[in-house]
Scaffold this motif. Structure first.
Motif, PDB file in Angstrom:
ATOM      1  N   LEU A  16      10.200   6.083   4.865  1.00 51.79           N
ATOM      2  CA  LEU A  16       9.338   5.531   3.825  1.00 51.79           C
ATOM      3  C   LEU A  16       8.069   6.379   3.736  1.00 51.79           C
ATOM      4  O   LEU A  16       7.570   6.880   4.750  1.00 51.79           O
ATOM      5  N   THR A  20       0.501   2.021  -0.835  1.00 47.57           N
ATOM      6  CA  THR A  20       0.864   0.807  -1.575  1.00 47.57           C
ATOM      7  C   THR A  20      -0.151  -0.286  -1.289  1.00 47.57           C
ATOM      8  O   THR A  20      -0.983  -0.170  -0.388  1.00 47.57           O
ATOM      9  N   PRO A 249       6.658  -4.168   5.048  1.00 48.52           N
ATOM     10  CA  PRO A 249       6.694  -2.715   4.920  1.00 48.52           C
ATOM     11  C   PRO A 249       6.171  -2.012   6.167  1.00 48.52           C
ATOM     12  O   PRO A 249       6.637  -0.916   6.512  1.00 48.52           O
ATOM     13  N   SER A 259       8.966   8.009   8.688  1.00 53.95           N
ATOM     14  CA  SER A 259       8.128   7.256   7.751  1.00 53.95           C
ATOM     15  C   SER A 259       6.652   7.584   7.945  1.00 53.95           C
ATOM     16  O   SER A 259       6.197   7.882   9.054  1.00 53.95           O
ATOM     17  N   VAL A 405      14.287  -5.894   6.304  1.00 51.08           N
ATOM     18  CA  VAL A 405      13.749  -4.888   7.226  1.00 51.08           C
ATOM     19  C   VAL A 405      14.796  -4.502   8.263  1.00 51.08           C
ATOM     20  O   VAL A 405      14.990  -3.313   8.557  1.00 51.08           O
ATOM     21  N   MET A 433       9.184  -2.005  -1.932  1.00 47.72           N
ATOM     22  CA  MET A 433       9.896  -1.269  -0.883  1.00 47.72           C
ATOM     23  C   MET A 433      10.605  -0.046  -1.454  1.00 47.72           C
ATOM     24  O   MET A 433      10.594   1.038  -0.846  1.00 47.72           O
ATOM     25  N   LEU A 436       8.455   2.929  -2.029  1.00 48.26           N
ATOM     26  CA  LEU A 436       8.195   3.675  -0.806  1.00 48.26           C
ATOM     27  C   LEU A 436       9.403   4.476  -0.343  1.00 48.26           C
ATOM     28  O   LEU A 436       9.317   5.198   0.659  1.00 48.26           O
ATOM     29  N   ALA A 438      12.797   2.977   0.006  1.00 52.28           N
ATOM     30  CA  ALA A 438      13.777   2.193   0.765  1.00 52.28           C
ATOM     31  C   ALA A 438      15.189   2.325   0.213  1.00 52.28           C
ATOM     32  O   ALA A 438      16.167   2.248   0.963  1.00 52.28           O
TER      33      ALA A 438
END
Length: 442
Positions: A16, A20, A249, A259, A405, A433, A436, A438
């Motif tokens: 990710l 945000t 997140p 990430s 998640v 998500m 980013l 996902a």
């Protein structure tokens, strides 16, 4: 009837990345609407969480006589004043929000009219006696279904007796309900809490001009006092990002290799940051940047990178500062090296679902080894393949997001029976998500 929205989540193919913002803090959003409706004058609120739970609070305060409007700049509330709310013409439907139902019970207890409150199937199954039992001491009368459940009729009183109450279990909702009843009571209201719980009500009451005295108790905990009847003066409110929403997140970024994300403007009230403390103890690559004060609350930016987490022993006295984050923390523990013990989770049994049992079931269905000893949960840590299971969410938005998640870091796809109700607290969760990286496909 709301349709279900099942979802299958597979591992993210990349880390990710990006900046945000999560929706506004739900606790502060509820309270800003309620206190602005009780204030004299006009309050402007920016950053309000516009999820279904908070919108139900807005509808309830309108039904009680406050004038509430919204536009692209934010929300405007023209308050009625303490003790000046009006009898609602219809049933107050609080949807899925236990916070709204319990806090509003305190306000309604000290107003001289009768009201009826209900909610969705999940809220109607949740206990209200923890609030109605002490509030009955004000002189208000409560009529509920068996087990103290909604629908509930409330016959309030205009001559409320102030309460002096020691919480048997740490609960910000019960504390807040009693303090809100005390605003229109004749004399000194006192609440003693054995462990300090989130203090948004105290902070916001001060913001609206109420004198709230807080002192430490011998042996731990706090004593909170205010004297009624009191007056609230309209004050503008800026709602920070919800740390409970930021948890999803954040944990996803820690679990997915490569990430690197920044979540901006998150509330850092010290009584809400237990998860961040715990993740740092687990070795999370997490830093807090650009700390500042906005609207009377501490705020900062969370910078998180993919991390190798280790097991942790979380003390029971930390539970009030992270009670809503345990499901996603348990997911993090399932991916950690070594066992974790999460202590003192009795409060999870009375959330939107029996969240303790449902969290255990979520992990076990996806290959994690979990034990329960009393009110403690022991997660063995990663020892094999994770994922591949079906998660039953029981209309609990935090379980649904925790399952997302888990799936984003899993070896096999995770099936979630329903995610429709995520919108009640985190509108646009999947879109955020995916922005980013996902890669969640509806």
């Amino acid at each position: 009837m709301q349709s279900t929205r099942p979802l299958t989540v597979s591992a993210s193919l990349q880390g990710l990345s990006g900046h945000t913002r999560v929706p506004g803090d739900k606790s502060i959003s509820h309270r800003s609407l309620m206190l602005a409706a009780l204030a004299e004058g006009t309050t402007q609120v920016r950053g309000l969480l516009e999820g279904e739970d908070v919108l139900r609070t807005a509808d309830a305060m309108r039904a009680l006589g406050a004038r509430i409007t919204s536009d692209e700049k934010g929300w405007t509330i023209e308050g009625k004043g303490v003790g000046q709310l009006s009898e609602p013409a219809d049933v107050l439907d609080m949807g899925n929000s236990g916070t709204a139902a319990r806090l509003l019970s305190g306000i309604l207890a000290s107003h001289p009219f009768t009201s009826i409150m209900t909610g969705d199937a999940s809220l109607r199954s949740r206990p209200m006696r923890r609030v109605t039992d002490p509030l009955s001491g004000t002189g208000a009368q409560f009529l509920t279904r068996d087990g103290g459940r909604l629908p509930m009729a409330i016959k309030g009183t205009g001559t409320a007796t102030p309460l002096s109450y020691r919480l048997p279990v740490a609960s910000a909702q019960v504390k807040s309900a009693i303090l809100l009843a005390g605003l229109n009571a004749q004399g000194r209201t006192v609440v003693e809490e054995p462990v300090a719980t989130r203090d948004h009500t105290e902070n916001m009451l001060r913001h609206f001009g109420v004198t709230v005295d807080v002192s430490p108790l011998e042996g731990g905990g706090r004593r909170i006092e205010l004297t009624g009847p009191t007056r609230l003066s309209a004050r503008d409110v800026i709602v920070p990002g919800d740390p409970s929403s930021a948890a999803f997140p954040l944990v996803a970024a820690l679990l997915i290799p490569g990430s690197d994300i920044v979540i901006e403007g998150v509330g850092l009230n010290p009584l809400r940051t237990g998860l961040f403390t715990t993740l740092l103890e687990m070795g999370a690559d997490l830093t807090i940047e650009n700390e500042r004060i906005e609207g009377g609350e501490k705020v900062g930016d969370l910078h998180a990178r993919g991390s190798h987490l280790k097991g942790v022993d979380v003390p029971a006295d930390r539970a009030p500062s992270m009670i809503d984050e345990y499901p996603v923390l348990a997911v993090a523990c399932a991916y950690a090296e070594g066992p974790s013990r999460l202590r003192g989770l009795e409060e999870l049994r009375v959330k939107e679902s029996d969240r303790l049992a449902a969290t255990v079931a979520l992990l076990e269905a996806n290959g994690a080894r979990v034990d329960v000893e009393g009110d403690d949960v022991i997660v063995a840590g990663r020892s094999g393949t994770l994922g591949g299971g079906i998660v039953r969410t029981h209309m609990d938005h935090r379980l649904a997001m925790s399952a997302v998640v888990l799936g984003l870091a899993a070896d096999r796809a995770v099936q979630i029976d329903d995610t429709a109700f995520i919108e009640t607290s985190f509108p646009g969760f999947v879109d955020l998500m995916n922005a980013l990286g996902a890669g969640i496909e509806a």
